[in-house]
Design a protein around this motif. Structure first.
Motif, PDB file in Angstrom:
ATOM      1  N   VAL A  18       0.485  10.473  -6.435  1.00  0.00           N
ATOM      2  CA  VAL A  18      -0.067   9.117  -6.408  1.00  0.00           C
ATOM      3  C   VAL A  18       0.871   8.209  -7.183  1.00  0.00           C
ATOM      4  O   VAL A  18       1.225   8.511  -8.325  1.00  0.00           O
ATOM      5  N   ARG A  19       1.286   7.130  -6.565  1.00  0.00           N
ATOM      6  CA  ARG A  19       2.262   6.238  -7.179  1.00  0.00           C
ATOM      7  C   ARG A  19       1.588   4.948  -7.658  1.00  0.00           C
ATOM      8  O   ARG A  19       0.541   4.544  -7.142  1.00  0.00           O
ATOM      9  N   GLY A  22       0.468   1.824  -5.299  1.00  0.00           N
ATOM     10  CA  GLY A  22      -0.676   1.874  -4.393  1.00  0.00           C
ATOM     11  C   GLY A  22      -0.508   2.797  -3.216  1.00  0.00           C
ATOM     12  O   GLY A  22      -1.311   2.747  -2.277  1.00  0.00           O
ATOM     13  N   THR A  23       0.513   3.655  -3.210  1.00  0.00           N
ATOM     14  CA  THR A  23       0.711   4.614  -2.128  1.00  0.00           C
ATOM     15  C   THR A  23       0.566   6.021  -2.673  1.00  0.00           C
ATOM     16  O   THR A  23       0.684   6.253  -3.877  1.00  0.00           O
ATOM     17  N   ALA A  24       0.301   6.970  -1.757  1.00  0.00           N
ATOM     18  CA  ALA A  24       0.158   8.371  -2.160  1.00  0.00           C
ATOM     19  C   ALA A  24       0.483   9.257  -0.969  1.00  0.00           C
ATOM     20  O   ALA A  24       0.404   8.825   0.181  1.00  0.00           O
ATOM     21  N   GLU A  25       0.851  10.505  -1.275  1.00  0.00           N
ATOM     22  CA  GLU A  25       1.105  11.471  -0.219  1.00  0.00           C
ATOM     23  C   GLU A  25       0.719  12.862  -0.704  1.00  0.00           C
ATOM     24  O   GLU A  25       0.696  13.133  -1.906  1.00  0.00           O
ATOM     25  N   VAL A  26       0.379  13.705   0.252  1.00  0.00           N
ATOM     26  CA  VAL A  26       0.133  15.119  -0.016  1.00  0.00           C
ATOM     27  C   VAL A  26       1.170  15.907   0.761  1.00  0.00           C
ATOM     28  O   VAL A  26       1.292  15.754   1.981  1.00  0.00           O
ATOM     29  N   VAL A  27       1.951  16.726   0.070  1.00  0.00           N
ATOM     30  CA  VAL A  27       3.024  17.496   0.688  1.00  0.00           C
ATOM     31  C   VAL A  27       2.585  18.955   0.742  1.00  0.00           C
ATOM     32  O   VAL A  27       2.337  19.577  -0.291  1.00  0.00           O
ATOM     33  N   GLU A  68       0.323  14.662  -9.540  1.00  0.00           N
ATOM     34  CA  GLU A  68       1.175  13.748 -10.294  1.00  0.00           C
ATOM     35  C   GLU A  68       0.724  12.330  -9.993  1.00  0.00           C
ATOM     36  O   GLU A  68       0.538  11.958  -8.814  1.00  0.00           O
ATOM     37  N   ASP A  69       0.500  11.548 -11.036  1.00  0.00           N
ATOM     38  CA  ASP A  69       0.132  10.149 -10.865  1.00  0.00           C
ATOM     39  C   ASP A  69       0.710   9.336 -12.022  1.00  0.00           C
ATOM     40  O   ASP A  69       1.360   9.901 -12.914  1.00  0.00           O
ATOM     41  N   PRO A  70       0.524   8.035 -12.035  1.00  0.00           N
ATOM     42  CA  PRO A  70       1.128   7.214 -13.098  1.00  0.00           C
ATOM     43  C   PRO A  70       0.659   7.575 -14.501  1.00  0.00           C
ATOM     44  O   PRO A  70       1.322   7.222 -15.477  1.00  0.00           O
ATOM     45  N   GLU A  90      -1.460  16.964 -18.308  1.00  0.00           N
ATOM     46  CA  GLU A  90      -0.689  16.444 -19.432  1.00  0.00           C
ATOM     47  C   GLU A  90      -0.477  14.951 -19.249  1.00  0.00           C
ATOM     48  O   GLU A  90       0.063  14.509 -18.226  1.00  0.00           O
ATOM     49  N   VAL A  91      -0.936  14.185 -20.215  1.00  0.00           N
ATOM     50  CA  VAL A  91      -0.787  12.735 -20.159  1.00  0.00           C
ATOM     51  C   VAL A  91       0.665  12.363 -20.422  1.00  0.00           C
ATOM     52  O   VAL A  91       1.328  12.963 -21.260  1.00  0.00           O
TER      53      VAL A  91
END
Length: 483
Positions: A18-19, A22-27, A68-70, A90-91
């Motif tokens: 998650v970025r 405002g976009t996200a992807e699942v690989v 993984e996100d911001p 982990e923050v």
């Protein structure tokens, strides 16, 4: 039942990203899937987790997902029943509340989450600098987990009895990987290099052709009927019937018949291969009782149709008796259609030029997908427009067919015969103008280039130029999407 990370297989490799834009992807196993947008960061997380849950349901077992996100990164265990366990989180340092001058807190080993319902913990004092700690029990969307702060007063050790290990069921695992394998290029210079031993990915054009082939190759439940209509003669109805029959029969392998539903004498039999008999739709109707009998063998239909040996479909001809005066009635269309849908999965109907004829109107009643061919000449295009307008004005099933129609625009043959550069350009421009005119009113419009193999004589798919074959494949895919 809780699950430890060591009990969950490491494949397929799943990452949920998650970025902050405002976009996200699942690989999944290297294949990226775009996550639907949401109004907030948490919406994106939820949408991403929904895709991971779908993967767990497909495999019928828990899966591990790296997240993984911001705000941080970690690992989850995702179950097919929508249970989600946090293994670690982990923050990111930039988001910690600790001052730069203070020493970094000790890293606490992540705890596995127990999803068995438990009583809520008593509130504890929040120290000035919270440590990254074990995550509380959750049963929905623990991403990111809310850290539970711990009382720093040492607690007396409590002896616990270690549970004996249990053997897992083989039903909970699988060695299969569901991700499709991208086959190397077979066309163009990429295909040439692949044949020389240099594996090349296919071009966008080849991928598009593969998708059209996949579309026309699918099977669907129950028979389907396509009607090819235009109130004007010379609009390419019969070539359209032949080409759609050839492509759908070749790629899908479905039993396919092209039926000349002209009220008297049509031309489909003149443009296709003739069998060892002279039987027509009238003979089939006369023998319908026998053909519909449960004891009749499927091969008996060959007595009435003409097989196309190269293109793998059959033709039911119209009556070709020069002295005959019989016109097919609506009731006879019902009988013939009942027979054909017993023996064939796909019925493609040629038609006459009279939309008021009883057999024409009854054909429409049986139709699942309407196709309107037109050559790039004004009067043919106007006749096609009036055909669609007539159906739309009738409402109900007829109007729905008109709105869902596929229009196939072929370039004018007259301009091609001139072989003039200006004439060729005018032909292409006129075809584009007509295609653009129909586009707002139907489901799909496909353009077909001129090809001399379609002008006279029997029509064969292999006789067409490659560009024409590709265009007809696109047309057949547009038709099949309506099934």
């Amino acid at each position: 039942m809780s699950t430890t990370s060591s009990e969950v297989l490491a494949f397929p490799n799943i990452r949920a990203i998650v970025r902050d834009n405002g976009t996200a992807e699942v690989v999944v196993a290297g294949n990226s899937r775009i996550v639907p947008a949401g109004e907030s960061l948490q919406d994106l997380r939820n949408n991403a987790l929904a895709l991971v849950v779908g993967e767990a349901q497909t495999l019928n077992r828990p899966v591990r997902a790296q997240i993984e996100d911001p705000e941080g990164h970690g690992e989850l265990i995702v179950h097919p029943d929508n249970r989600i366990e946090s293994v670690s989180y982990e923050v990111r340092p930039a988001r910690r509340r600790a001052e730069a001058s203070e020493p970094a807190p000790e890293t606490v080993a992540p705890a596995v989450i127990e999803t068995v319902p438990a009583p809520a913990p008593e509130p504890v004092a929040v120290p000035a600098e919270p440590a990254v700690a074990a995550v509380a029990a959750v049963d929905r969307r623990p991403w990111p987990p809310n850290p539970v702060t711990l009382d720093t007063t040492p607690a007396p050790a409590v002896a616990t009895e270690e549970a004996p290990p249990t053997r897992r069921s083989l039903k909970e695992t699988s060695f299969l990987v569901g991700a499709p394998v991208l086959e190397p290029a077979t066309q163009g210079w990429r295909g040439a290099l692949t044949r020389l031993g240099f594996r090349m990915d296919p071009s966008a054009e080849e991928l598009s052709a593969r998708e059209d082939i996949r579309t026309v190759s699918q099977h669907w439940p129950g028979p389907r009927t396509i009607a090819v209509v235009n109130r004007k003669g010379g609009a390419n109805k019969t070539p359209t019937v032949v080409m759609l029959s050839a492509i759908l029969a070749r790629y899908s392998g479905a039993a396919t018949v092209a039926w000349d539903n002209n009220e008297s004498q049509g031309t489909l039999g003149w443009r296709t291969e003739k069998g060892a008999h002279d039987r027509s739709v009238l003979d089939l109707i006369d023998s319908s009782t026998e053909l519909l009998s449960p004891s009749t063998n499927a091969a008996e239909i060959a007595k009435f149709v003409h097989h196309q040996t190269a293109d793998k479909f059959d033709v039911l001809r119209s009556d070709e008796n020069e002295e005959g005066d019989h016109e097919v009635t609506a009731e006879e269309v019902d009988i013939a259609h009942r027979v054909l849908t017993r023996y064939y999965r796909l019925v493609i109907m040629d038609s006459g030029n009279t939309a008021r004829a009883a057999n024409w109107r009854r054909m429409i009643d049986h139709t699942n997908q309407l196709v309107v061919p037109v050559t790039a000449i004004e009067d043919r295009a106007e006749a096609a427009r009036l055909t669609l307008q007539t159906l739309e004005s009738r409402g109900g099933h007829d109007a729905e067919l008109a709105r869902n129609a596929v229009v196939i625009v072929s370039e004018s043959t007259d301009a091609k015969r001139a072989m003039s550069g200006d004439a060729l350009k005018r032909a292409k421009d006129e075809a584009q103008r007509i295609a653009d005119g129909f586009e707002p009113f139907v489901r799909a419009v496909v353009r077909i280039p001129y090809d001399p193999a379609l002008v006279n004589g029997p029509i064969r798919y292999e006789a067409l130029q490659p560009a024409t074959q590709r265009a007809w494949l696109a047309a057949a895919a547009a038709v099949a999407k309506g099934f």
